[in-house]
Design a protein around this motif. Structure first.
Motif, mmCIF file in Angstrom:
data_model
loop_
_atom_site.group_PDB
_atom_site.id
_atom_site.type_symbol
_atom_site.label_atom_id
_atom_site.label_comp_id
_atom_site.label_asym_id
_atom_site.label_seq_id
_atom_site.Cartn_x
_atom_site.Cartn_y
_atom_site.Cartn_z
ATOM 1 N N SER A 42 -0.878 6.430 19.132
ATOM 2 C CA SER A 42 -1.835 7.347 18.525
ATOM 3 C C SER A 42 -1.270 7.997 17.275
ATOM 4 O O SER A 42 -1.949 8.098 16.238
ATOM 5 N N ASN A 43 -0.014 8.413 17.329
ATOM 6 C CA ASN A 43 0.587 9.113 16.195
ATOM 7 C C ASN A 43 0.940 8.181 15.048
ATOM 8 O O ASN A 43 0.974 8.608 13.889
ATOM 9 N N VAL A 44 1.208 6.913 15.354
ATOM 10 C CA VAL A 44 1.390 5.925 14.289
ATOM 11 C C VAL A 44 0.119 5.836 13.444
ATOM 12 O O VAL A 44 0.156 5.823 12.215
ATOM 13 N N ARG A 45 -1.034 5.771 14.118
ATOM 14 C CA ARG A 45 -2.300 5.708 13.393
ATOM 15 C C ARG A 45 -2.551 7.000 12.608
ATOM 16 O O ARG A 45 -3.100 6.972 11.504
ATOM 17 N N LYS A 46 -2.138 8.098 13.168
ATOM 18 C CA LYS A 46 -2.398 9.401 12.538
ATOM 19 C C LYS A 46 -1.526 9.648 11.320
ATOM 20 O O LYS A 46 -2.005 10.148 10.286
ATOM 21 N N TYR A 47 -0.241 9.291 11.422
ATOM 22 C CA TYR A 47 0.708 9.690 10.395
ATOM 23 C C TYR A 47 1.192 8.562 9.475
ATOM 24 O O TYR A 47 1.602 8.843 8.341
ATOM 25 N N LEU A 48 1.211 7.318 9.944
ATOM 26 C CA LEU A 48 1.843 6.242 9.180
ATOM 27 C C LEU A 48 0.878 5.202 8.626
ATOM 28 O O LEU A 48 1.144 4.612 7.586
ATOM 29 N N TRP A 49 -0.216 4.948 9.313
ATOM 30 C CA TRP A 49 -1.143 3.907 8.885
ATOM 31 C C TRP A 49 -2.128 4.469 7.867
ATOM 32 O O TRP A 49 -2.830 5.439 8.128
ATOM 33 N N ASP A 50 -2.174 3.834 6.698
ATOM 34 C CA ASP A 50 -3.118 4.195 5.651
ATOM 35 C C ASP A 50 -4.331 3.287 5.807
ATOM 36 O O ASP A 50 -4.312 2.136 5.363
ATOM 37 N N ASP A 51 -5.363 3.785 6.448
ATOM 38 C CA ASP A 51 -6.518 2.942 6.760
ATOM 39 C C ASP A 51 -7.227 2.465 5.505
ATOM 40 O O ASP A 51 -7.709 1.330 5.445
ATOM 41 N N ARG A 52 -7.275 3.289 4.505
ATOM 42 C CA ARG A 52 -7.949 2.898 3.269
ATOM 43 C C ARG A 52 -7.224 1.755 2.571
ATOM 44 O O ARG A 52 -7.851 0.803 2.109
ATOM 45 N N ALA A 53 -5.899 1.837 2.519
ATOM 46 C CA ALA A 53 -5.107 0.787 1.864
ATOM 47 C C ALA A 53 -4.785 -0.363 2.806
ATOM 48 O O ALA A 53 -4.295 -1.406 2.371
ATOM 49 N N GLN A 54 -5.041 -0.179 4.103
ATOM 50 C CA GLN A 54 -4.739 -1.184 5.119
ATOM 51 C C GLN A 54 -3.257 -1.566 5.100
ATOM 52 O O GLN A 54 -2.880 -2.738 5.147
ATOM 53 N N LYS A 55 -2.420 -0.553 5.009
ATOM 54 C CA LYS A 55 -0.975 -0.757 5.026
ATOM 55 C C LYS A 55 -0.295 0.505 5.539
ATOM 56 O O LYS A 55 -0.919 1.568 5.630
ATOM 57 N N TYR A 56 0.995 0.367 5.870
ATOM 58 C CA TYR A 56 1.782 1.514 6.310
ATOM 59 C C TYR A 56 2.425 2.218 5.126
ATOM 60 O O TYR A 56 2.889 1.563 4.180
ATOM 61 N N ILE A 57 2.460 3.560 5.185
ATOM 62 C CA ILE A 57 3.267 4.276 4.205
ATOM 63 C C ILE A 57 4.722 4.000 4.563
ATOM 64 O O ILE A 57 5.077 3.837 5.734
ATOM 65 N N PRO A 58 5.617 3.912 3.578
ATOM 66 C CA PRO A 58 7.013 3.587 3.885
ATOM 67 C C PRO A 58 7.701 4.625 4.773
ATOM 68 O O PRO A 58 8.356 4.274 5.747
ATOM 69 N N HIS A 59 7.566 5.912 4.425
ATOM 70 C CA HIS A 59 8.267 6.957 5.172
ATOM 71 C C HIS A 59 7.455 8.236 5.234
ATOM 72 O O HIS A 59 6.705 8.551 4.306
ATOM 73 N N LEU A 60 7.648 8.934 6.311
ATOM 74 C CA LEU A 60 7.182 10.307 6.448
ATOM 75 C C LEU A 60 8.445 11.162 6.540
ATOM 76 O O LEU A 60 9.196 11.076 7.523
ATOM 77 N N TYR A 61 8.724 11.965 5.511
ATOM 78 C CA TYR A 61 10.013 12.655 5.419
ATOM 79 C C TYR A 61 10.022 13.958 6.190
ATOM 80 O O TYR A 61 9.029 14.688 6.213
ATOM 81 N N LEU A 62 11.165 14.230 6.813
ATOM 82 C CA LEU A 62 11.302 15.403 7.668
ATOM 83 C C LEU A 62 12.137 16.507 7.031
ATOM 84 O O LEU A 62 11.980 17.673 7.380
ATOM 85 N N ASN A 63 13.045 16.145 6.122
ATOM 86 C CA ASN A 63 13.859 17.159 5.442
ATOM 87 C C ASN A 63 14.011 16.838 3.962
ATOM 88 O O ASN A 63 15.065 17.005 3.371
ATOM 89 N N GLY A 64 12.926 16.371 3.376
ATOM 90 C CA GLY A 64 12.937 16.054 1.954
ATOM 91 C C GLY A 64 13.160 14.587 1.681
ATOM 92 O O GLY A 64 13.768 13.874 2.477
ATOM 93 N N SER A 65 12.676 14.130 0.552
ATOM 94 C CA SER A 65 12.811 12.732 0.147
ATOM 95 C C SER A 65 14.071 12.528 -0.686
ATOM 96 O O SER A 65 14.450 13.415 -1.464
ATOM 97 N N PRO A 66 14.724 11.370 -0.565
ATOM 98 C CA PRO A 66 15.880 11.091 -1.416
ATOM 99 C C PRO A 66 15.476 10.610 -2.805
ATOM 100 O O PRO A 66 16.338 10.405 -3.666
ATOM 101 N N PHE A 67 14.179 10.428 -3.043
ATOM 102 C CA PHE A 67 13.706 9.836 -4.282
ATOM 103 C C PHE A 67 13.149 10.887 -5.231
ATOM 104 O O PHE A 67 12.749 11.982 -4.818
ATOM 105 N N SER A 68 13.103 10.550 -6.498
ATOM 106 C CA SER A 68 12.637 11.482 -7.515
ATOM 107 C C SER A 68 11.148 11.766 -7.333
ATOM 108 O O SER A 68 10.392 10.910 -6.862
#
Length: 440
Positions: free
Chosen positions: A260-286
């Motif tokens: 259930s939480n995969v669908r809620k937080y990681l699956w982008d239904d509009r793009a029909q793909k997974y987001i790469p990451h959901l960050y918990l303490n900040g992203s390492p990227f610019s």
């Protein structure tokens, strides 16, 4: 019929190879395609070569270790060519090296060869061995449970589950490993498994340095690969445990929550793909870098194998993988990510190198399995071909391939590639035999 045609692989999370309707059911060409599959001698050649290679346990010529994430993907082949007791002993070794908190090591190696930069650990239960854990990963525990299920499914050795390693049975130790994940690798906020930021299923952090170990720069994140692997492991555990075994918790409920939480937080239904990451303490990227544009293929293939997707979604996912592969001359759907991370964002691994846009049949072959099991047979046959063609062209199995030149890279005799291709071809032949039986 040769032996390696008749042994059907056990795929993690799949009780039996049930072929769903997919795209082919309404097409009249199924019988013809089945005949083509059975007549393809190149598939026979790849199977035979794979079995010759799977008489050992190390990952490949560049590795002294036996890695559990690799062993999990070629254990079906090992069980065809090695005494079952020998395979069982290798599984037991990982339980003998299990941490007090339940964690499973990444790799094991003879003690005299333990001379790389890992933080090794030792056990009186296996005095000749050393072990280590790539702590940025969160798949070792799941991989071992999946491997045990494959062993039990092939051998019928239910007694293995009740063998005692020190003071705990294998069943208890598998539960302890899952409990470790819920304690040490759990995002309470999202109800999902977490790990360090890596590229999809990879084991290297972005920052330069010893990238396989958690450090002060680690950015914790949730991704699809870790969670799909854990759900497959839970499914396997629940299928293995005897009806009268009292589990520590309702693991089916845990799996349902993750789904259930995969669908809620990681699956982008509009793009029909997974987001790469959901960050918990900040992203390492610019802040200007749009990571969500990147397609993750390996974790997505595992999500399909875990049963997360409808037929319509699988078709959309596969189209995206094919589109990504079409961007590079020598790529298959095994290309790890597309586009790759720019060097300035991922200095520890430059574009088109290793897990940052290299082509890994080790995961592409799992997508082929997922396609077959979900009835996308025409797609599986077409997308498998470039993978088997290059095994034959290069006369062997390699860790990864350069998508710009087609050059094999990394370790030779890479058993992970051999294992997933062996399983994919066996599934494909199983489908073809079934199709011929239905039409006769």
């Amino acid at each position: 019929m040769k032996k390696y045609f008749s042994i059907i692989p056990f795929i993690a999370g799949i009780t039996a190879p049930v072929f769903l309707p997919g795209n082919l059911a309404a097409q009249a060409g199924a019988s013809s395609l089945a005949a083509t599959v059975m007549a393809d001698s190149r598939l026979d050649t790849v199977q035979a070569r794979a079995l010759r290679l799977l008489t050992g346990f190390s990952a490949g010529t560049s590795y002294g270790e036996v890695w559990i994430r690799d062993f999990n993907t070629f254990i079906n082949g090992s069980l065809q060519v090695l005494p079952h007791d020998q395979v069982k002993e290798m599984l037991l070794l990982f339980f003998r090296m299990q941490g007090e908190d339940g964690n499973i090591p990444d790799g094991v190696i003879p003690k005299e060869k333990a001379n790389v930069g890992y933080k090794y650990r030792y056990s009186g239960l296996a005095p000749q061995w050393a072990a280590h854990k790539n702590t940025v990963e969160t798949d070792q525990e799941s991989s071992l449970i999946q491997a045990v299920r494959k062993y039990v499914a092939v051998t019928g050795d239910q007694d293995f589950l009740f063998l005692a390693v020190n003071d705990k049975t294998i069943l208890q130790r598998m539960e302890a490993s899952m409990a470790y994940l819920l304690k040490e690798r759990w995002s309470e906020k999202n109800g999902l498994i977490k790990g360090a930021t890596t590229i999809d299923w990879g084991d290297v952090q972005p920052e330069t340095g010893w990238g396989v170990a958690i450090n002060e720069q680690t950015k914790w994140a949730v991704d699809i690969y870790d969670n799909a692997m854990f759900v497959m492991a839970i499914q396997d555990f629940m299928a293995m445990k005897p009806p009268d075994y009292k589990a520590q918790r309702s693991w089916s409920k845990v799996a349902a929550g993750i789904r259930s939480n995969v669908r809620k937080y990681l699956w982008d239904d509009r793009a029909q793909k997974y987001i790469p990451h959901l960050y918990l303490n900040g992203s390492p990227f610019s802040p200007s870098f749009n990571e969500k544009e990147i397609l993750y293929t390996g974790g997505t293939a595992c999500a399909i194998l875990a049963g997360f997707h409808t037929s319509k979604e699988i078709a959309a996912i596969n189209r995206q993988m094919m589109q990504a592969a079409s961007k590079e001359k020598f790529a298959t759907i095994g290309i790890t990510v597309y586009p790759p991370y720019p060097a300035k964002e991922f200095p520890n691994m430059h574009p088109y190198v290793y897990q940052n846009g290299g082509d890994w049949t080790w995961f592409g072959g799992r997508m082929i399995q997922a396609l077959i099991l979900n009835g996308f047979i025409q797609e599986a046959v077409a997308e498998l071909k470039p993978m088997t063609d290059r095994v034959i062209a290069h006369n062997g199995f390699f860790e990864w391939y350069d998508v710009q030149t087609g050059t094999p890279k990394g370790s030779g005799d890479f058993r992970g590639e051999a294992g997933v291709l062996l399983d994919a071809i066996a599934l494909l032949k199983k489908w073809a035999i079934h199709q011929q039986e239905v039409n006769n």
